[in-house]
Design a protein around this motif. Structure first.
Motif, PDB file in Angstrom:
ATOM      1  N   GLN A  25       0.823  -1.204   0.000  1.00 39.08           N
ATOM      2  CA  GLN A  25       0.000   0.000   0.000  1.00 39.08           C
ATOM      3  C   GLN A  25       0.862   1.261   0.000  1.00 39.08           C
ATOM      4  OE1 GLN A  25      -2.641  -0.630   3.434  1.00 39.08           O
ATOM      5  NE2 GLN A  25      -4.291  -0.945   1.960  1.00 39.08           N
ATOM      6  N   GLN A  26       0.222   2.361  -0.368  1.00 38.25           N
ATOM      7  CA  GLN A  26       0.919   3.640  -0.471  1.00 38.25           C
ATOM      8  C   GLN A  26       1.467   4.109   0.872  1.00 38.25           C
ATOM      9  OE1 GLN A  26      -1.055   6.858  -2.633  1.00 38.25           O
ATOM     10  NE2 GLN A  26      -0.595   8.235  -0.934  1.00 38.25           N
ATOM     11  N   ILE A  27       2.719   4.540   0.846  1.00 40.11           N
ATOM     12  CA  ILE A  27       3.343   5.171   2.007  1.00 40.11           C
ATOM     13  C   ILE A  27       4.050   6.431   1.528  1.00 40.11           C
ATOM     14  CG2 ILE A  27       5.027   4.946   3.869  1.00 40.11           C
ATOM     15  CD1 ILE A  27       4.648   1.912   3.730  1.00 40.11           C
ATOM     16  N   SER A  28       3.628   7.587   2.006  1.00 34.93           N
ATOM     17  CA  SER A  28       4.227   8.864   1.619  1.00 34.93           C
ATOM     18  C   SER A  28       5.353   9.234   2.582  1.00 34.93           C
ATOM     19  CB  SER A  28       3.176   9.981   1.611  1.00 34.93           C
ATOM     20  OG  SER A  28       2.137   9.698   0.709  1.00 34.93           O
ATOM     21  N   ARG A  29       6.464   9.697   2.039  1.00 33.91           N
ATOM     22  CA  ARG A  29       7.545  10.205   2.881  1.00 33.91           C
ATOM     23  C   ARG A  29       7.144  11.556   3.472  1.00 33.91           C
ATOM     24  NH1 ARG A  29      13.008  10.789  -0.238  1.00 33.91           N
ATOM     25  NH2 ARG A  29      13.753  11.250   1.863  1.00 33.91           N
ATOM     26  N   SER A  30       7.767  11.913   4.560  1.00 33.87           N
ATOM     27  CA  SER A  30       7.455  13.206   5.166  1.00 33.87           C
ATOM     28  C   SER A  30       8.025  14.341   4.327  1.00 33.87           C
ATOM     29  CB  SER A  30       8.029  13.283   6.582  1.00 33.87           C
ATOM     30  OG  SER A  30       9.440  13.415   6.556  1.00 33.87           O
ATOM     31  N   LYS A  31       7.339  15.454   4.391  1.00 33.85           N
ATOM     32  CA  LYS A  31       7.806  16.673   3.712  1.00 33.85           C
ATOM     33  C   LYS A  31       9.234  17.004   4.127  1.00 33.85           C
ATOM     34  CE  LYS A  31       7.246  21.602   4.610  1.00 33.85           C
ATOM     35  NZ  LYS A  31       6.395  22.624   5.267  1.00 33.85           N
ATOM     36  N   GLU A  32       9.525  16.888   5.412  1.00 33.67           N
ATOM     37  CA  GLU A  32      10.844  17.282   5.930  1.00 33.67           C
ATOM     38  C   GLU A  32      11.950  16.428   5.336  1.00 33.67           C
ATOM     39  OE1 GLU A  32       7.666  18.776   8.419  1.00 33.67           O
ATOM     40  OE2 GLU A  32       8.142  16.701   7.811  1.00 33.67           O
ATOM     41  N   ASP A  33      11.731  15.109   5.247  1.00 30.27           N
ATOM     42  CA  ASP A  33      12.745  14.214   4.679  1.00 30.27           C
ATOM     43  C   ASP A  33      13.005  14.538   3.213  1.00 30.27           C
ATOM     44  OD1 ASP A  33      13.107  12.913   7.050  1.00 30.27           O
ATOM     45  OD2 ASP A  33      12.018  11.092   6.485  1.00 30.27           O
ATOM     46  N   ILE A  34      11.933  14.778   2.478  1.00 31.43           N
ATOM     47  CA  ILE A  34      12.068  15.058   1.046  1.00 31.43           C
ATOM     48  C   ILE A  34      12.829  16.363   0.825  1.00 31.43           C
ATOM     49  CG2 ILE A  34      10.790  15.604  -1.060  1.00 31.43           C
ATOM     50  CD1 ILE A  34       8.519  13.786   0.104  1.00 31.43           C
ATOM     51  N   ILE A  35      12.438  17.409   1.520  1.00 29.22           N
ATOM     52  CA  ILE A  35      13.071  18.715   1.334  1.00 29.22           C
ATOM     53  C   ILE A  35      14.523  18.696   1.801  1.00 29.22           C
ATOM     54  CG2 ILE A  35      13.042  21.122   2.136  1.00 29.22           C
ATOM     55  CD1 ILE A  35      10.024  21.079   1.810  1.00 29.22           C
ATOM     56  N   ASP A  36      14.810  17.997   2.887  1.00 32.06           N
ATOM     57  CA  ASP A  36      16.201  17.885   3.343  1.00 32.06           C
ATOM     58  C   ASP A  36      17.060  17.187   2.296  1.00 32.06           C
ATOM     59  OD1 ASP A  36      15.702  19.173   5.701  1.00 32.06           O
ATOM     60  OD2 ASP A  36      15.646  17.365   6.944  1.00 32.06           O
ATOM     61  N   GLU A  37      16.523  16.139   1.676  1.00 33.86           N
ATOM     62  CA  GLU A  37      17.279  15.433   0.637  1.00 33.86           C
ATOM     63  C   GLU A  37      17.550  16.346  -0.556  1.00 33.86           C
ATOM     64  OE1 GLU A  37      17.000  11.511  -2.302  1.00 33.86           O
ATOM     65  OE2 GLU A  37      15.585  11.704  -0.630  1.00 33.86           O
ATOM     66  N   ILE A  38      16.541  17.118  -0.964  1.00 31.05           N
ATOM     67  CA  ILE A  38      16.716  18.015  -2.114  1.00 31.05           C
ATOM     68  C   ILE A  38      17.709  19.129  -1.784  1.00 31.05           C
ATOM     69  CG2 ILE A  38      15.544  19.690  -3.605  1.00 31.05           C
ATOM     70  CD1 ILE A  38      13.064  17.867  -3.427  1.00 31.05           C
ATOM     71  N   LYS A  39      17.639  19.679  -0.583  1.00 30.87           N
ATOM     72  CA  LYS A  39      18.598  20.718  -0.184  1.00 30.87           C
ATOM     73  C   LYS A  39      20.026  20.190  -0.223  1.00 30.87           C
ATOM     74  CE  LYS A  39      15.687  23.644   2.793  1.00 30.87           C
ATOM     75  NZ  LYS A  39      15.432  24.055   4.200  1.00 30.87           N
ATOM     76  N   HIS A  40      20.225  18.970   0.240  1.00 30.07           N
ATOM     77  CA  HIS A  40      21.555  18.358   0.203  1.00 30.07           C
ATOM     78  C   HIS A  40      22.033  18.204  -1.240  1.00 30.07           C
ATOM     79  CE1 HIS A  40      24.920  15.754   1.264  1.00 30.07           C
ATOM     80  NE2 HIS A  40      24.482  14.887   0.355  1.00 30.07           N
TER      81      HIS A  40
END
Length: 292
Positions: A25-40
């Motif tokens: 089933q669908q599992i969405s990552r948290s906004k914070e994890d996604i944005i931190d990865e993109i910033k890195h």
């Protein structure tokens, strides 16, 4: 360029698709994890990010403690000022005008969308368990083109879903002539053991399915070339990937509209440069780099 996963799995259970059974089933990552990865990634020179998931439009629908959907995530990422943002795959029944408005609002969200419909026949869509009315789909495409005039649109289409009638196939052809996609990924239906569709006894011959696929692919080639020809004489921003695989003296990259552009110039990999288009084929554009 980088791909960033924003979710995993799928809850849609299309009758021909094995993904919900293999990936859960669908599992969405948290906004914070996604944005931190993109910033890195941005700190390490990232110019373009593609947000990926089985159906990115349903991102966040599984959150129990907050209301935060894909349009919100997309807007927050756009505000990071990364030069280019893309996303895939975008199931049309979760696409809405609020998301399209966010796409139109930010120049760094690229004017390209992959919008799989799978069939132009509503009865086939019901059998696929794809909750989409053709009229609603066309309305979304029209709104996309109204809000983002230079957008490119591609799709997926399956020919020969079990017992697809000649009339049902004609509806797919009619839809293609109505939308005139920039490109399409076309397939003959392939049985996936363990899915509901695999249990259907199919009375359409493989010869007939191949004939239909050939007819559809003729349309794909026609409209792909017409779509590319619209860019001849225009100047496009191209993110340079490297040397063209067909000509070592030319460079290659992608335009905002996800068009392959082969060109002459002195740019480096990772540069975003302006290229004047002087020729178009079904598969790519050709041109020459022009200085800003």
């Amino acid at each position: 360029k980088a791909f960033v996963t924003i979710m995993d799995g799928c809850d849609k259970f299309c009758t021909h698709c094995i993904v919900p059974y293999t990936r859960g089933q669908q599992i969405s990552r948290s906004k914070e994890d996604i944005i931190d990865e993109i910033k890195h990634l941005m700190q390490n020179g990232l110019k373009e990010v593609t947000l990926i998931g089985q159906n990115v439009n349903s991102y966040g629908l599984d959150f129990k403690d907050k209301k935060y959907h894909f349009k919100d995530l997309l807007e927050d990422i756009a505000k990071l000022n990364i030069p280019r943002i893309r996303f895939s795959t975008s199931n049309p029944w979760n696409l809405n005008k609020d998301l399209i408005d966010v796409m139109a609002k930010y120049d760094n969200i690229m004017p390209y969308i992959h919008l799989p419909i799978q069939s132009g026949d509503e009865e086939i869509l019901k059998q696929m368990n794809r909750k989409m009315l053709i009229k609603d789909y066309i309305d979304l495409v029209d709104y996309l083109r109204e809000k983002i005039p230079d957008i490119s649109i591609s799709t997926d289409l399956i020919v020969g879903f079990p017992n697809e009638s000649s009339e049902a196939f004609r509806h797919t052809i009619d839809l293609y002539n109505r939308i005139k996609y920039d490109n399409a990924y076309t397939f003959i239906y392939s049985k996936r053991e363990g899915t509901p569709a695999a249990k259907i006894i199919d009375h359409v011959t493989l010869t007939e399915k191949k004939k239909r696929l050939y007819e559809l692919d003729e349309l794909v080639r026609k409209y792909a070339k017409e779509a590319n020809e619209k860019f001849v004489g225009k100047v496009l921003d191209v993110l340079v990937d490297g040397v063209s695989k067909n000509n070592a003296k030319r460079l290659t990259g992608y335009s905002p509209q996800w068009k392959v552009v082969n060109f002459t110039g002195d740019a480096k990999i990772g540069d975003i440069v302006k290229v004047k288009i002087n020729e178009a084929s079904r598969f790519s554009l050709s041109g020459k780099q022009v200085k800003n």
